[in-house]
Design a protein around this motif. Structure first.
Motif, PDB file in Angstrom:
ATOM      1  N   ARG A 111      13.777   0.845  -4.425  1.00 38.63           N
ATOM      2  CA  ARG A 111      14.384   1.632  -3.345  1.00 38.63           C
ATOM      3  C   ARG A 111      13.369   1.899  -2.242  1.00 38.63           C
ATOM      4  O   ARG A 111      13.712   1.881  -1.051  1.00 38.63           O
ATOM      5  CB  ARG A 111      14.916   2.958  -3.911  1.00 38.63           C
ATOM      6  CG  ARG A 111      15.579   3.853  -2.878  1.00 38.63           C
ATOM      7  CD  ARG A 111      16.822   3.185  -2.309  1.00 38.63           C
ATOM      8  NE  ARG A 111      17.403   3.956  -1.215  1.00 38.63           N
ATOM      9  CZ  ARG A 111      17.052   3.818   0.059  1.00 38.63           C
ATOM     10  NH1 ARG A 111      16.101   2.939   0.400  1.00 38.63           N
ATOM     11  NH2 ARG A 111      17.628   4.530   0.995  1.00 38.63           N
ATOM     12  N   ALA A 112      12.121   2.128  -2.614  1.00 38.22           N
ATOM     13  CA  ALA A 112      11.089   2.412  -1.618  1.00 38.22           C
ATOM     14  C   ALA A 112      10.791   1.180  -0.769  1.00 38.22           C
ATOM     15  O   ALA A 112      10.680   1.274   0.458  1.00 38.22           O
ATOM     16  CB  ALA A 112       9.815   2.909  -2.299  1.00 38.22           C
TER      17      ALA A 112
ATOM     18  N   VAL B 205       5.156   6.708   3.658  1.00 37.14           N
ATOM     19  CA  VAL B 205       5.114   7.158   2.263  1.00 37.14           C
ATOM     20  C   VAL B 205       6.095   8.306   2.037  1.00 37.14           C
ATOM     21  O   VAL B 205       6.831   8.327   1.035  1.00 37.14           O
ATOM     22  CB  VAL B 205       3.689   7.576   1.880  1.00 37.14           C
ATOM     23  CG1 VAL B 205       3.664   8.187   0.480  1.00 37.14           C
ATOM     24  CG2 VAL B 205       2.747   6.383   1.947  1.00 37.14           C
ATOM     25  N   LEU B 206       6.134   9.267   2.954  1.00 36.55           N
ATOM     26  CA  LEU B 206       7.039  10.401   2.794  1.00 36.55           C
ATOM     27  C   LEU B 206       8.500   9.963   2.853  1.00 36.55           C
ATOM     28  O   LEU B 206       9.338  10.467   2.101  1.00 36.55           O
ATOM     29  CB  LEU B 206       6.754  11.453   3.863  1.00 36.55           C
ATOM     30  CG  LEU B 206       5.422  12.194   3.750  1.00 36.55           C
ATOM     31  CD1 LEU B 206       5.263  13.187   4.893  1.00 36.55           C
ATOM     32  CD2 LEU B 206       5.317  12.911   2.406  1.00 36.55           C
TER      33      LEU B 206
ATOM     34  N   LEU C   3       0.825  -1.211   0.000  1.00 35.94           N
ATOM     35  CA  LEU C   3       0.000   0.000   0.000  1.00 35.94           C
ATOM     36  C   LEU C   3       0.861   1.264   0.000  1.00 35.94           C
ATOM     37  O   LEU C   3       0.598   2.201  -0.772  1.00 35.94           O
ATOM     38  CB  LEU C   3      -0.925  -0.004   1.219  1.00 35.94           C
ATOM     39  CG  LEU C   3      -2.082  -1.009   1.187  1.00 35.94           C
ATOM     40  CD1 LEU C   3      -2.864  -0.973   2.498  1.00 35.94           C
ATOM     41  CD2 LEU C   3      -3.012  -0.728   0.012  1.00 35.94           C
ATOM     42  N   THR C   4       1.874   1.299   0.857  1.00 37.40           N
ATOM     43  CA  THR C   4       2.689   2.517   0.948  1.00 37.40           C
ATOM     44  C   THR C   4       3.530   2.730  -0.310  1.00 37.40           C
ATOM     45  O   THR C   4       3.640   3.862  -0.795  1.00 37.40           O
ATOM     46  CB  THR C   4       3.601   2.463   2.181  1.00 37.40           C
ATOM     47  OG1 THR C   4       4.392   1.265   2.148  1.00 37.40           O
ATOM     48  CG2 THR C   4       2.775   2.503   3.459  1.00 37.40           C
TER      49      THR C   4
ATOM     50  N   LEU D 279       5.179  -0.013  13.754  1.00 35.53           N
ATOM     51  CA  LEU D 279       3.906  -0.431  14.342  1.00 35.53           C
ATOM     52  C   LEU D 279       3.267  -1.473  13.432  1.00 35.53           C
ATOM     53  O   LEU D 279       2.977  -1.192  12.268  1.00 35.53           O
ATOM     54  CB  LEU D 279       2.972   0.769  14.500  1.00 35.53           C
ATOM     55  CG  LEU D 279       3.541   1.968  15.283  1.00 35.53           C
ATOM     56  CD1 LEU D 279       2.577   3.145  15.244  1.00 35.53           C
ATOM     57  CD2 LEU D 279       3.845   1.561  16.717  1.00 35.53           C
ATOM     58  N   GLN D 280       3.048  -2.669  13.949  1.00 35.06           N
ATOM     59  CA  GLN D 280       2.499  -3.741  13.126  1.00 35.06           C
ATOM     60  C   GLN D 280       1.135  -3.363  12.572  1.00 35.06           C
ATOM     61  O   GLN D 280       0.259  -2.877  13.280  1.00 35.06           O
ATOM     62  CB  GLN D 280       2.371  -5.036  13.932  1.00 35.06           C
ATOM     63  CG  GLN D 280       1.846  -6.208  13.098  1.00 35.06           C
ATOM     64  CD  GLN D 280       1.853  -7.515  13.866  1.00 35.06           C
ATOM     65  OE1 GLN D 280       2.569  -7.666  14.854  1.00 35.06           O
ATOM     66  NE2 GLN D 280       1.075  -8.476  13.421  1.00 35.06           N
ATOM     67  N   GLY D 281       0.990  -3.579  11.266  1.00 32.58           N
ATOM     68  CA  GLY D 281      -0.265  -3.276  10.599  1.00 32.58           C
ATOM     69  C   GLY D 281      -0.413  -1.829  10.198  1.00 32.58           C
ATOM     70  O   GLY D 281      -1.376  -1.486   9.498  1.00 32.58           O
ATOM     71  N   GLN D 282       0.526  -0.962  10.624  1.00 35.87           N
ATOM     72  CA  GLN D 282       0.421   0.462  10.289  1.00 35.87           C
ATOM     73  C   GLN D 282       1.671   0.976   9.579  1.00 35.87           C
ATOM     74  O   GLN D 282       1.577   1.522   8.480  1.00 35.87           O
ATOM     75  CB  GLN D 282       0.172   1.280  11.562  1.00 35.87           C
ATOM     76  CG  GLN D 282      -1.125   0.932  12.270  1.00 35.87           C
ATOM     77  CD  GLN D 282      -1.369   1.836  13.459  1.00 35.87           C
ATOM     78  OE1 GLN D 282      -1.245   3.056  13.378  1.00 35.87           O
ATOM     79  NE2 GLN D 282      -1.724   1.243  14.590  1.00 35.87           N
ATOM     80  N   THR D 283       2.830   0.815  10.216  1.00 34.18           N
ATOM     81  CA  THR D 283       4.060   1.356   9.625  1.00 34.18           C
ATOM     82  C   THR D 283       5.157   0.308   9.475  1.00 34.18           C
ATOM     83  O   THR D 283       6.236   0.639   8.998  1.00 34.18           O
ATOM     84  CB  THR D 283       4.609   2.512  10.484  1.00 34.18           C
ATOM     85  OG1 THR D 283       4.999   2.005  11.765  1.00 34.18           O
ATOM     86  CG2 THR D 283       3.579   3.607  10.653  1.00 34.18           C
TER      87      THR D 283
END
Length: 275
Positions: free
Chosen positions: A210-211, A147-148, A68-69, A225-229
């Motif tokens: 790279r991302a 994402v940033l 997703l990111t 954070l699992q499931g978030q980041t």
């Protein structure tokens, strides 16, 4: 195959060149050094419990967050960087060299430094943090931060290849289209973009690679954070401290994806050159 033009009208035969011993030995050492760790990852990662491990919640969350990111990152890269690459390829203006240097800077900056810089801008006490907090927008330690961070480190890779692609398009072809009455947007959409697409596609693949492999800036700016980041790379790092199986499985997945991407780029390049 014979060669003519020798003295006395004689024909010389060209013998196959012998590979020098020293470069061959050094090449073999280098290949072994690069291939053995990859093979070890595949051998240890592709194990009987590969599928159950991939289907575990921790691995599924990491794959989902990464997909997703990085998808959002690629959309931003295309939308923000493509026009900049086109301008840099087509126009000369004061300060262009300095601008190009600044845009290339994330390539050589350590990712940890990038993470600190993003925190100083978007963190709670950062330059834009308080105004964003007043607007109800929390950037740091959120999926938006992932994402940033990915955008910061990956955009220059797309920029360089996209610029090379636009430079490869002959301006005369665009001028001919304008002479026939096409506007600037029509020329870009129908002429420039299709001709530069092999370069743009390669840059997009490099930017995605790279991302998806970003670690330093992400863990500082977005946390884990699992499931978030928690992306794939963060999940691998975290698994090394507790359970090695998910780390090996995710590493094997990354190896397979990286190989597929590189093969795709080479096939696309060969197709473009053949065309």
């Amino acid at each position: 195959m014979g060669l003519s033009g020798a003295p006395g009208g004689q024909t010389l035969s060209r013998k196959p060149a012998r590979l020098p011993v020293l470069p061959a030995v050094l090449g073999a050492v280098l290949v072994a050094f690069l291939v053995l760790p990859v093979l070890a990852l595949l051998v240890r990662g592709v194990r009987p419990d590969f599928l159950p491990t991939v289907q575990s919640p921790a691995v599924q969350d990491a794959l989902r967050v990464s997909l997703l990111t990085t998808g959002c990152t690629l959309a931003l890269v295309v939308g923000l960087v493509t026009p900049v690459a086109w301008v840099l390829a087509r126009f000369e203006f004061p300060g262009k060299a300095a601008l190009e240097t600044l845009l290339d800077l994330p390539i050589v900056l350590p990712p940890v430094v990038a993470g600190v810089g993003l925190l100083l801008v978007f963190g709670r006490q950062g330059l834009l943090g308080p105004p964003l907090e007043l607007a109800g927008i929390r950037v740091a330690f959120s999926p938006a931060a992932v994402v940033l961070a990915q955008l910061f480190v990956s955009a220059p890779f797309y920029l360089r290849t996209a610029k090379a692609g636009f430079l490869a398009v002959e301006p005369e072809v665009e001028d001919a289209a304008r002479t026939d009455g096409a506007g600037r947007w029509a020329v870009f959409r129908l002429i420039t973009w299709p001709l530069a697409f092999p370069f743009l596609f390669e840059g997009l693949v490099l930017a995605w690679a790279r991302a998806v492999g970003e670690f330093g800036a992400t863990i500082l700016f977005a946390g884990s954070l699992q499931g978030q980041t928690r992306t794939i790379t963060l999940a691998i790092y975290g698994a090394l401290e507790s359970d090695l199986a998910p780390a090996l499985v995710l590493s094997a997945v990354m190896v397979a994806v990286a190989f597929a991407l590189l093969l795709l780029v080479r096939l696309g390049r060969g197709w473009a050159q053949g065309k």
